[in-house]
Motif scaffolding. Structure first.
Motif, PDB file in Angstrom:
ATOM      1  N   ASN A  38      42.528  56.267  47.572  1.00 32.20           N
ATOM      2  CA  ASN A  38      43.756  56.452  47.716  1.00 32.20           C
ATOM      3  C   ASN A  38      44.420  55.158  47.945  1.00 32.20           C
ATOM      4  O   ASN A  38      43.556  54.018  48.090  1.00 32.20           O
ATOM      5  N   GLN A  39      45.631  55.127  48.042  1.00 34.40           N
ATOM      6  CA  GLN A  39      46.294  53.812  48.173  1.00 34.40           C
ATOM      7  C   GLN A  39      45.700  53.016  49.269  1.00 34.40           C
ATOM      8  O   GLN A  39      45.590  51.576  49.259  1.00 34.40           O
ATOM      9  N   GLN A  40      45.239  53.411  50.291  1.00 29.42           N
ATOM     10  CA  GLN A  40      44.991  52.761  51.652  1.00 29.42           C
ATOM     11  C   GLN A  40      43.509  52.167  51.447  1.00 29.42           C
ATOM     12  O   GLN A  40      42.940  51.883  52.267  1.00 29.42           O
ATOM     13  N   GLU A  41      42.769  52.665  50.356  1.00 31.43           N
ATOM     14  CA  GLU A  41      41.634  52.290  49.847  1.00 31.43           C
ATOM     15  C   GLU A  41      41.436  51.323  48.962  1.00 31.43           C
ATOM     16  O   GLU A  41      40.416  50.973  48.381  1.00 31.43           O
ATOM     17  N   VAL A  42      42.423  50.406  48.537  1.00 29.81           N
ATOM     18  CA  VAL A  42      42.611  49.570  47.670  1.00 29.81           C
ATOM     19  C   VAL A  42      43.396  48.458  48.074  1.00 29.81           C
ATOM     20  O   VAL A  42      44.317  48.475  48.720  1.00 29.81           O
ATOM     21  N   CYS A  43      42.920  47.304  47.293  1.00 28.56           N
ATOM     22  CA  CYS A  43      43.709  45.882  47.660  1.00 28.56           C
ATOM     23  C   CYS A  43      43.608  45.038  46.459  1.00 28.56           C
ATOM     24  O   CYS A  43      42.777  45.365  45.562  1.00 28.56           O
ATOM     25  N   GLN A  44      44.701  44.589  46.290  1.00 30.18           N
ATOM     26  CA  GLN A  44      44.886  43.523  45.129  1.00 30.18           C
ATOM     27  C   GLN A  44      44.396  42.201  45.493  1.00 30.18           C
ATOM     28  O   GLN A  44      44.649  41.819  46.637  1.00 30.18           O
ATOM     29  N   GLN A  45      44.002  41.373  44.628  1.00 30.57           N
ATOM     30  CA  GLN A  45      43.800  39.987  44.691  1.00 30.57           C
ATOM     31  C   GLN A  45      42.702  39.742  45.828  1.00 30.57           C
ATOM     32  O   GLN A  45      42.800  39.109  46.744  1.00 30.57           O
ATOM     33  N   TYR A  46      41.691  40.476  45.845  1.00 29.68           N
ATOM     34  CA  TYR A  46      40.448  40.626  46.618  1.00 29.68           C
ATOM     35  C   TYR A  46      39.664  39.580  46.520  1.00 29.68           C
ATOM     36  O   TYR A  46      39.133  39.169  45.527  1.00 29.68           O
ATOM     37  N   LEU A  47      39.625  38.540  47.683  1.00 32.25           N
ATOM     38  CA  LEU A  47      38.725  37.430  47.698  1.00 32.25           C
ATOM     39  C   LEU A  47      37.042  37.836  47.874  1.00 32.25           C
ATOM     40  O   LEU A  47      36.868  38.826  48.484  1.00 32.25           O
ATOM     41  N   THR A  48      36.257  37.655  46.811  1.00 33.33           N
ATOM     42  CA  THR A  48      34.950  37.872  46.856  1.00 33.33           C
ATOM     43  C   THR A  48      34.085  37.088  47.489  1.00 33.33           C
ATOM     44  O   THR A  48      32.990  37.254  47.591  1.00 33.33           O
ATOM     45  N   GLY A  49      34.638  36.034  48.256  1.00 32.37           N
ATOM     46  CA  GLY A  49      33.614  35.069  49.006  1.00 32.37           C
ATOM     47  C   GLY A  49      32.989  34.034  48.195  1.00 32.37           C
ATOM     48  O   GLY A  49      32.385  32.947  48.746  1.00 32.37           O
ATOM     49  N   ARG A  50      33.623  33.713  46.895  1.00 31.59           N
ATOM     50  CA  ARG A  50      33.082  32.771  46.265  1.00 31.59           C
ATOM     51  C   ARG A  50      34.195  31.648  45.878  1.00 31.59           C
ATOM     52  O   ARG A  50      34.812  31.756  44.853  1.00 31.59           O
ATOM     53  N   GLY A  51      34.461  31.027  46.954  1.00 34.10           N
ATOM     54  CA  GLY A  51      35.452  29.958  47.033  1.00 34.10           C
ATOM     55  C   GLY A  51      37.053  30.613  47.000  1.00 34.10           C
ATOM     56  O   GLY A  51      36.976  31.842  47.682  1.00 34.10           O
ATOM     57  N   ALA A  52      37.708  30.168  46.300  1.00 36.21           N
ATOM     58  CA  ALA A  52      39.068  30.793  46.403  1.00 36.21           C
ATOM     59  C   ALA A  52      39.462  31.761  45.177  1.00 36.21           C
ATOM     60  O   ALA A  52      40.542  32.063  44.927  1.00 36.21           O
ATOM     61  N   LYS A  53      38.235  32.245  44.490  1.00 37.68           N
ATOM     62  CA  LYS A  53      38.274  33.171  43.187  1.00 37.68           C
ATOM     63  C   LYS A  53      38.620  34.513  43.786  1.00 37.68           C
ATOM     64  O   LYS A  53      38.014  35.155  44.891  1.00 37.68           O
ATOM     65  N   ALA A  54      39.500  35.456  43.226  1.00 36.24           N
ATOM     66  CA  ALA A  54      39.769  36.853  43.414  1.00 36.24           C
ATOM     67  C   ALA A  54      39.617  37.547  42.380  1.00 36.24           C
ATOM     68  O   ALA A  54      40.101  37.084  41.213  1.00 36.24           O
ATOM     69  N   VAL A  55      39.417  38.819  42.630  1.00 42.81           N
ATOM     70  CA  VAL A  55      39.143  39.653  41.607  1.00 42.81           C
ATOM     71  C   VAL A  55      40.611  40.619  41.572  1.00 42.81           C
ATOM     72  O   VAL A  55      41.416  40.631  42.660  1.00 42.81           O
ATOM     73  N   ASP A  56      41.083  41.182  40.298  1.00 43.81           N
ATOM     74  CA  ASP A  56      42.401  41.914  40.649  1.00 43.81           C
ATOM     75  C   ASP A  56      42.417  43.008  41.486  1.00 43.81           C
ATOM     76  O   ASP A  56      43.463  43.102  42.074  1.00 43.81           O
ATOM     77  N   ILE A  57      41.365  43.669  41.561  1.00 41.43           N
ATOM     78  CA  ILE A  57      41.405  44.950  42.624  1.00 41.43           C
ATOM     79  C   ILE A  57      40.105  45.192  43.018  1.00 41.43           C
ATOM     80  O   ILE A  57      39.111  45.143  42.343  1.00 41.43           O
ATOM     81  N   ALA A  58      40.225  45.608  44.292  1.00 41.78           N
ATOM     82  CA  ALA A  58      39.079  46.103  44.913  1.00 41.78           C
ATOM     83  C   ALA A  58      39.116  47.480  45.779  1.00 41.78           C
ATOM     84  O   ALA A  58      40.214  47.541  46.052  1.00 41.78           O
ATOM     85  N   ALA A  59      38.303  48.320  45.623  1.00 42.28           N
ATOM     86  CA  ALA A  59      38.288  49.280  46.662  1.00 42.28           C
ATOM     87  C   ALA A  59      37.085  49.783  47.515  1.00 42.28           C
ATOM     88  O   ALA A  59      35.945  49.218  47.026  1.00 42.28           O
ATOM     89  N   ARG A  60      37.377  50.629  48.547  1.00 40.81           N
ATOM     90  CA  ARG A  60      36.182  50.775  49.356  1.00 40.81           C
ATOM     91  C   ARG A  60      36.576  52.304  50.216  1.00 40.81           C
ATOM     92  O   ARG A  60      37.884  52.084  50.601  1.00 40.81           O
ATOM     93  N   LYS A  61      36.112  53.256  49.927  1.00 40.85           N
ATOM     94  CA  LYS A  61      36.449  54.535  51.080  1.00 40.85           C
ATOM     95  C   LYS A  61      36.438  54.031  52.355  1.00 40.85           C
ATOM     96  O   LYS A  61      35.477  53.358  53.179  1.00 40.85           O
ATOM     97  N   ASN A  62      37.635  54.529  53.003  1.00 42.89           N
ATOM     98  CA  ASN A  62      37.669  54.105  54.436  1.00 42.89           C
ATOM     99  C   ASN A  62      36.771  54.881  55.386  1.00 42.89           C
ATOM    100  O   ASN A  62      36.280  56.071  54.987  1.00 42.89           O
TER     101      ASN A  62
END
Length: 85
Positions: A38-62
């Motif tokens: 659901n919307q509360q389990e998603v974020c955009q521009q998720y920082l992966t921990g590899r410098g300042a690089k971000a992926v478009d979308i990330a999700a995880r069950k609350n």
């Protein structure tokens, strides 16, 4: 019906849709819903921990009181959108 909502979302994209439009209109509201997020389990521009690089979308069950859209930690699904050139 999910199939109908997915088709409507697909058809609502402009012919030259960019990555943010695809994420906002199709991937987050419809495709991730198919995977049970659901919307509360998603974020955009998720920082992966590899410098300042971000992926478009990330999700995880609350879990319990933790809201992934706020904590933005330990994603279980990462999505990188690419436009066909």
């Amino acid at each position: 019906m999910i199939d109908s909502d997915l088709k409507k979302a697909w058809l609502s994209l402009s012919p030259d849709a960019n990555e943010p439009e695809i994420a906002f209109k199709l991937v987050i509201p419809e495709i991730l819903k198919i995977f049970g997020f659901n919307q509360q389990e998603v974020c955009q521009q998720y920082l992966t921990g590899r410098g300042a690089k971000a992926v478009d979308i990330a999700a995880r069950k609350n879990t319990g009181e933790e809201d992934f859209s706020h904590t933005k930690q330990d994603a279980t699904l990462i999505v990188e959108l690419k436009k066909d050139n």
